[in-house]
Design a protein around this motif. Structure first.
Motif, PDB file in Angstrom:
ATOM      1  N   GLY A   1       0.857  -1.063  -0.038  1.00 59.80           N
ATOM      2  CA  GLY A   1       0.062  -0.050  -0.129  1.00 59.80           C
ATOM      3  C   GLY A   1       0.987   1.028   0.196  1.00 59.80           C
ATOM      4  N   THR A   2       1.878   1.180  -0.198  1.00 58.98           N
ATOM      5  CA  THR A   2       2.840   2.351  -0.265  1.00 58.98           C
ATOM      6  C   THR A   2       3.789   2.321  -1.535  1.00 58.98           C
ATOM      7  OG1 THR A   2       4.994   1.300   0.960  1.00 58.98           O
ATOM      8  CG2 THR A   2       3.499   2.429   2.233  1.00 58.98           C
ATOM      9  N   ILE A   3       4.413   3.582  -1.769  1.00 59.02           N
ATOM     10  CA  ILE A   3       5.246   3.572  -3.040  1.00 59.02           C
ATOM     11  C   ILE A   3       6.517   4.544  -2.600  1.00 59.02           C
ATOM     12  CG2 ILE A   3       4.030   5.864  -3.893  1.00 59.02           C
ATOM     13  CD1 ILE A   3       4.618   4.790  -6.599  1.00 59.02           C
ATOM     14  N   GLY A   4       7.677   3.613  -2.753  1.00 58.65           N
ATOM     15  CA  GLY A   4       8.875   4.526  -2.575  1.00 58.65           C
ATOM     16  C   GLY A   4       9.127   5.629  -3.358  1.00 58.65           C
ATOM     17  N   GLU A   5       9.769   6.537  -3.154  1.00 56.15           N
ATOM     18  CA  GLU A   5      10.089   7.900  -3.634  1.00 56.15           C
ATOM     19  C   GLU A   5      11.073   8.814  -2.876  1.00 56.15           C
ATOM     20  OE1 GLU A   5       5.569   9.294  -5.000  1.00 56.15           O
ATOM     21  OE2 GLU A   5       6.219   9.919  -2.968  1.00 56.15           O
ATOM     22  N   ILE A   6      11.863   9.081  -3.648  1.00 58.15           N
ATOM     23  CA  ILE A   6      13.207   9.870  -2.931  1.00 58.15           C
ATOM     24  C   ILE A   6      12.530  11.480  -2.970  1.00 58.15           C
ATOM     25  CG2 ILE A   6      15.430  10.946  -3.564  1.00 58.15           C
ATOM     26  CD1 ILE A   6      16.098   8.094  -5.149  1.00 58.15           C
ATOM     27  N   ARG A   7      12.566  11.802  -1.652  1.00 60.35           N
ATOM     28  CA  ARG A   7      12.040  13.256  -1.453  1.00 60.35           C
ATOM     29  C   ARG A   7      13.101  14.131  -0.612  1.00 60.35           C
ATOM     30  NH1 ARG A   7       6.775  14.306  -3.032  1.00 60.35           N
ATOM     31  NH2 ARG A   7       5.687  12.327  -3.589  1.00 60.35           N
ATOM     32  N   GLN A   8      12.802  15.380  -0.837  1.00 64.16           N
ATOM     33  CA  GLN A   8      13.643  16.459  -0.235  1.00 64.16           C
ATOM     34  C   GLN A   8      13.166  16.592   1.163  1.00 64.16           C
ATOM     35  OE1 GLN A   8      16.515  17.815  -1.146  1.00 64.16           O
ATOM     36  NE2 GLN A   8      16.345  16.935  -3.435  1.00 64.16           N
ATOM     37  N   PRO A   9      13.829  17.249   2.138  1.00 65.91           N
ATOM     38  CA  PRO A   9      13.477  17.362   3.620  1.00 65.91           C
ATOM     39  C   PRO A   9      12.212  18.151   3.737  1.00 65.91           C
ATOM     40  CG  PRO A   9      15.677  17.634   3.553  1.00 65.91           C
ATOM     41  CD  PRO A   9      15.454  17.453   2.158  1.00 65.91           C
TER      42      PRO A   9
ATOM     43  N   THR B   1       6.047  10.380  12.934  1.00 69.23           N
ATOM     44  CA  THR B   1       4.886  10.695  13.932  1.00 69.23           C
ATOM     45  C   THR B   1       4.958  12.160  14.106  1.00 69.23           C
ATOM     46  OG1 THR B   1       6.173  10.054  15.763  1.00 69.23           O
ATOM     47  CG2 THR B   1       4.934   8.372  14.788  1.00 69.23           C
ATOM     48  N   ASP B   2       5.985  12.827  14.040  1.00 68.83           N
ATOM     49  CA  ASP B   2       6.455  14.379  14.184  1.00 68.83           C
ATOM     50  C   ASP B   2       7.699  14.769  13.483  1.00 68.83           C
ATOM     51  OD1 ASP B   2       5.646  16.813  14.922  1.00 68.83           O
ATOM     52  OD2 ASP B   2       6.580  16.473  17.130  1.00 68.83           O
ATOM     53  N   MET B   3       7.725  16.067  13.217  1.00 78.95           N
ATOM     54  CA  MET B   3       8.956  16.594  12.601  1.00 78.95           C
ATOM     55  C   MET B   3       9.213  18.022  13.139  1.00 78.95           C
ATOM     56  SD  MET B   3       8.185  16.598   8.344  1.00 78.95           S
ATOM     57  CE  MET B   3       6.887  15.733   8.463  1.00 78.95           C
ATOM     58  N   ALA B   4      10.441  18.439  12.978  1.00 74.16           N
ATOM     59  CA  ALA B   4      10.685  19.903  13.541  1.00 74.16           C
ATOM     60  C   ALA B   4      11.818  20.144  12.484  1.00 74.16           C
ATOM     61  CB  ALA B   4      11.142  19.812  15.059  1.00 74.16           C
ATOM     62  N   GLN B   5      11.816  21.613  12.273  1.00 74.41           N
ATOM     63  CA  GLN B   5      12.728  22.463  11.361  1.00 74.41           C
ATOM     64  C   GLN B   5      14.044  22.396  11.989  1.00 74.41           C
ATOM     65  OE1 GLN B   5      11.472  23.199   8.403  1.00 74.41           O
ATOM     66  NE2 GLN B   5      13.537  23.545   7.655  1.00 74.41           N
ATOM     67  N   ALA B   6      15.201  22.294  11.265  1.00 73.91           N
ATOM     68  CA  ALA B   6      16.166  22.197  11.777  1.00 73.91           C
ATOM     69  C   ALA B   6      17.295  23.296  10.839  1.00 73.91           C
ATOM     70  CB  ALA B   6      17.063  20.881  11.692  1.00 73.91           C
ATOM     71  N   ARG B   7      18.361  23.419  11.152  1.00 75.23           N
ATOM     72  CA  ARG B   7      19.145  24.617  10.571  1.00 75.23           C
ATOM     73  C   ARG B   7      19.554  24.148   9.103  1.00 75.23           C
ATOM     74  NH1 ARG B   7      24.338  25.632  14.570  1.00 75.23           N
ATOM     75  NH2 ARG B   7      22.918  26.604  16.224  1.00 75.23           N
ATOM     76  N   GLY B   8      19.406  25.272   7.981  1.00 74.17           N
ATOM     77  CA  GLY B   8      19.901  24.791   6.641  1.00 74.17           C
ATOM     78  C   GLY B   8      18.843  24.060   5.942  1.00 74.17           C
TER      79      GLY B   8
ATOM     80  N   VAL C   1      17.435  14.621   8.691  1.00 70.64           N
ATOM     81  CA  VAL C   1      17.497  14.335   7.341  1.00 70.64           C
ATOM     82  C   VAL C   1      18.052  15.787   6.885  1.00 70.64           C
ATOM     83  CG1 VAL C   1      16.154  14.324   5.286  1.00 70.64           C
ATOM     84  CG2 VAL C   1      15.582  12.926   7.381  1.00 70.64           C
ATOM     85  N   THR C   2      19.106  15.622   6.052  1.00 73.69           N
ATOM     86  CA  THR C   2      19.685  16.977   5.226  1.00 73.69           C
ATOM     87  C   THR C   2      19.590  17.175   4.025  1.00 73.69           C
ATOM     88  OG1 THR C   2      21.935  15.733   5.450  1.00 73.69           O
ATOM     89  CG2 THR C   2      21.266  17.154   7.446  1.00 73.69           C
ATOM     90  N   GLY C   3      19.165  15.915   3.269  1.00 71.09           N
ATOM     91  CA  GLY C   3      19.213  15.754   1.855  1.00 71.09           C
ATOM     92  C   GLY C   3      18.168  14.876   1.399  1.00 71.09           C
ATOM     93  N   PRO C   4      18.089  14.547   0.090  1.00 73.63           N
ATOM     94  CA  PRO C   4      17.242  13.732  -0.498  1.00 73.63           C
ATOM     95  C   PRO C   4      17.383  12.129   0.427  1.00 73.63           C
ATOM     96  CG  PRO C   4      18.597  14.599  -2.468  1.00 73.63           C
ATOM     97  CD  PRO C   4      19.202  15.062  -0.779  1.00 73.63           C
ATOM     98  N   THR C   5      15.974  11.821   0.623  1.00 73.60           N
ATOM     99  CA  THR C   5      15.864  10.611   1.369  1.00 73.60           C
ATOM    100  C   THR C   5      15.101   9.757   0.818  1.00 73.60           C
ATOM    101  OG1 THR C   5      16.299  11.868   3.136  1.00 73.60           O
ATOM    102  CG2 THR C   5      15.174   9.952   3.675  1.00 73.60           C
TER     103      THR C   5
END
Length: 91
Positions: free
Chosen positions: A14-22, A41-48, A63-67
Motif C-alpha cells: 500500500g506504499t510507493i517508494g520515492e526520493i524526497r527532499q526534507p 509521527t512528528d518533525m521539526a525544522q532544523a538549520r539549513g 534528514v539533510t538531503g534527499p531521502t
C-alpha cells in the motif's frame, strides 16, 4: 547510499517508494531502518532546511538531503463531487 530512482526496492503493502527532499516529507511517510519501516509521527525544522524526524519506537533522525521514503498510496482516484445513488426504489 541512495538507490537509483529507477531501482527503488519495494516497501510495505500500500506504499510507493520515492526520493524526497526534507521540505517535502509528510507525517505518515515511512523510512526504512535495519529492516523495519517506521512512520514519521512528528518533525521539526532544523538549520539549513534540514528536518528532525520523530518516530514512535526509535530515536529521532536528522534528514539533510534527499531521502528514500515510502508514502501510502492515495486510493481516491476520483476528485470532485461524490454522487449518492439510492438502491431503494419508491413504491
Amino acid at each position: 547510499m541512495m538507490p537509483d530512482e529507477n531501482k527503488i526496492p519495494p516497501g510495505p503493502l500500500g506504499t510507493i517508494g520515492e526520493i524526497r527532499q526534507p521540505y517535502d516529507l509528510k507525517l505518515g511517510d515511512m523510512i526504512h531502518f535495519d529492516g523495519v519501516f517506521f512512520p514519521i509521527t512528528d518533525m521539526a525544522q532544523a538549520r539549513g532546511g534540514a528536518r528532525v524526524l520523530h518516530f514512535r519506537s526509535r530515536e529521532p533522525y536528522l534528514v539533510t538531503g534527499p531521502t528514500l521514503v515510502y508514502r501510502p498510496v492515495e486510493l481516491n482516484g476520483l476528485k470532485g463531487t461524490i454522487r449518492f445513488v439510492s438502491t431503494v426504489h419508491p413504491a
